[in-house]
Design a protein around this motif. Structure first.
Motif, mmCIF file in Angstrom:
data_model
loop_
_atom_site.group_PDB
_atom_site.id
_atom_site.type_symbol
_atom_site.label_atom_id
_atom_site.label_comp_id
_atom_site.label_asym_id
_atom_site.label_seq_id
_atom_site.Cartn_x
_atom_site.Cartn_y
_atom_site.Cartn_z
ATOM 1 N N GLY A 26 23.559 7.426 8.227
ATOM 2 C CA GLY A 26 23.825 8.854 8.302
ATOM 3 C C GLY A 26 22.711 9.649 8.945
ATOM 4 N N ASP A 27 21.516 9.121 8.939
ATOM 5 C CA ASP A 27 20.368 9.783 9.558
ATOM 6 C C ASP A 27 19.255 8.746 9.695
ATOM 7 N N ALA A 28 18.234 9.107 10.447
ATOM 8 C CA ALA A 28 17.142 8.178 10.717
ATOM 9 C C ALA A 28 16.067 8.264 9.649
ATOM 10 N N VAL A 29 15.536 7.114 9.248
ATOM 11 C CA VAL A 29 14.511 7.096 8.191
ATOM 12 C C VAL A 29 13.253 7.835 8.625
ATOM 13 N N ASN A 30 12.993 7.882 9.927
ATOM 14 C CA ASN A 30 11.771 8.556 10.347
ATOM 15 C C ASN A 30 11.947 10.063 10.461
ATOM 16 N N ASN A 31 13.088 10.584 9.995
ATOM 17 C CA ASN A 31 13.260 12.026 9.881
ATOM 18 C C ASN A 31 12.860 12.543 8.505
ATOM 19 N N ARG A 53 6.598 10.730 8.147
ATOM 20 C CA ARG A 53 7.219 10.610 9.467
ATOM 21 C C ARG A 53 6.231 10.075 10.497
ATOM 22 N N ASN A 54 4.946 10.435 10.339
ATOM 23 C CA ASN A 54 3.945 9.998 11.315
ATOM 24 C C ASN A 54 3.439 8.590 11.046
ATOM 25 N N GLY A 55 3.945 7.951 9.995
ATOM 26 C CA GLY A 55 3.570 6.580 9.688
ATOM 27 C C GLY A 55 2.498 6.436 8.631
ATOM 28 N N ASP A 56 1.855 7.546 8.253
ATOM 29 C CA ASP A 56 0.842 7.472 7.212
ATOM 30 C C ASP A 56 1.491 7.077 5.890
ATOM 31 N N SER A 57 0.797 6.248 5.124
ATOM 32 C CA SER A 57 1.343 5.786 3.853
ATOM 33 C C SER A 57 0.363 6.075 2.719
ATOM 34 N N VAL A 58 0.912 6.212 1.541
ATOM 35 C CA VAL A 58 0.139 6.458 0.324
ATOM 36 C C VAL A 58 0.664 5.528 -0.758
ATOM 37 N N TYR A 59 -0.252 4.998 -1.559
ATOM 38 C CA TYR A 59 0.118 4.042 -2.595
ATOM 39 C C TYR A 59 -0.374 4.500 -3.959
ATOM 40 N N ALA A 60 0.379 4.131 -4.981
ATOM 41 C CA ALA A 60 -0.097 4.297 -6.342
ATOM 42 C C ALA A 60 -1.285 3.370 -6.567
ATOM 43 N N ASP A 61 -2.203 3.789 -7.412
ATOM 44 C CA ASP A 61 -3.394 2.976 -7.682
ATOM 45 C C ASP A 61 -3.014 1.580 -8.181
ATOM 46 N N SER A 62 -1.941 1.507 -8.935
ATOM 47 C CA SER A 62 -1.551 0.238 -9.565
ATOM 48 C C SER A 62 -1.066 -0.806 -8.570
ATOM 49 N N VAL A 63 -0.702 -0.379 -7.357
ATOM 50 C CA VAL A 63 -0.156 -1.341 -6.388
ATOM 51 C C VAL A 63 -0.972 -1.421 -5.106
ATOM 52 N N ARG A 64 -1.944 -0.530 -4.953
ATOM 53 C CA ARG A 64 -2.721 -0.522 -3.710
ATOM 54 C C ARG A 64 -3.406 -1.868 -3.514
ATOM 55 N N GLY A 65 -3.268 -2.393 -2.316
ATOM 56 C CA GLY A 65 -3.838 -3.693 -2.009
ATOM 57 C C GLY A 65 -2.882 -4.850 -2.265
ATOM 58 N N ARG A 66 -1.778 -4.587 -2.958
ATOM 59 C CA ARG A 66 -0.790 -5.642 -3.232
ATOM 60 C C ARG A 66 0.552 -5.356 -2.566
ATOM 61 N N PHE A 67 0.892 -4.094 -2.435
ATOM 62 C CA PHE A 67 2.190 -3.701 -1.859
ATOM 63 C C PHE A 67 1.964 -3.042 -0.502
ATOM 64 N N ILE A 68 2.931 -3.222 0.385
ATOM 65 C CA ILE A 68 2.904 -2.562 1.684
ATOM 66 C C ILE A 68 4.275 -1.959 1.967
ATOM 67 N N ILE A 69 4.280 -0.666 2.276
ATOM 68 C CA ILE A 69 5.511 0.009 2.670
ATOM 69 C C ILE A 69 5.570 0.044 4.194
ATOM 70 N N SER A 70 6.757 -0.188 4.724
ATOM 71 C CA SER A 70 6.921 -0.135 6.172
ATOM 72 C C SER A 70 8.355 0.249 6.489
ATOM 73 N N ARG A 71 8.589 0.582 7.733
ATOM 74 C CA ARG A 71 9.960 0.892 8.142
ATOM 75 C C ARG A 71 10.202 0.341 9.533
ATOM 76 N N ASP A 72 11.447 -0.002 9.765
ATOM 77 C CA ASP A 72 11.884 -0.459 11.076
ATOM 78 C C ASP A 72 12.811 0.622 11.603
ATOM 79 N N ASN A 73 12.295 1.417 12.522
ATOM 80 C CA ASN A 73 13.085 2.551 13.016
ATOM 81 C C ASN A 73 14.303 2.091 13.813
#
Length: 125
Positions: A26-31, A53-73
């Motif tokens: 229905g719409d683009a994830v990068n919107n 939208r610009n690709g910057d990511s933020v993580y909860a302290d509990s998962v930083r260094g273990r989880f990675i968020i990404s998207r395939d536009n």
């Protein structure tokens, strides 16, 4: 409006890895600000990772260094790669989208108005 559908939840051993996906239509994830959130039984929903939208990511302290968020536009899919999974990571994982234009994406789930149905991740010891 964007429709979101999570998949990939599973039961894995402590220390294992898993990738969950969120297919958007229905719409683009990068919107949007896109995020992964989780909710364990008896607990409030919490932010895990968000991507601007610009690709910057933020993580909860509990998962930083273990989880990675990404998207395939191209495929319009949001991913969460999880490693070194622990019992406390057991939860239902949701993806969500926030259409507001901000210079940052909040980890607080209250700003996100489009949600998927969730996918269960269980860590077995």
């Amino acid at each position: 409006q964007v429709l979101l559908e999570e998949s990939g939840g599973d039961s894995v051993q402590t220390g294992g890895s898993l990738r969950v996906s969120c297919a958007a239509s229905g719409d683009a994830v990068n919107n949007y600000c896109m995020g992964w959130f989780r909710q364990a039984p008896g607990k409030e929903r919490e932010g895990v990772a968000v991507i601007h939208r610009n690709g910057d990511s933020v993580y909860a302290d509990s998962v930083r260094g273990r989880f990675i968020i990404s998207r395939d536009n191209t495929k319009n899919i949001l991913y969460l790669n999880m490693t070194d999974l622990q019992a406390e990571d057991t939860a239902t994982y949701y993806c969500a989208a926030d259409p507001a234009w901000r210079g940052y994406c909040p980890l607080n789930p209250q700003g996100y108005i489009y949600w998927g149905q969730g996918t269960q991740v269980t860590i077995a010891s």
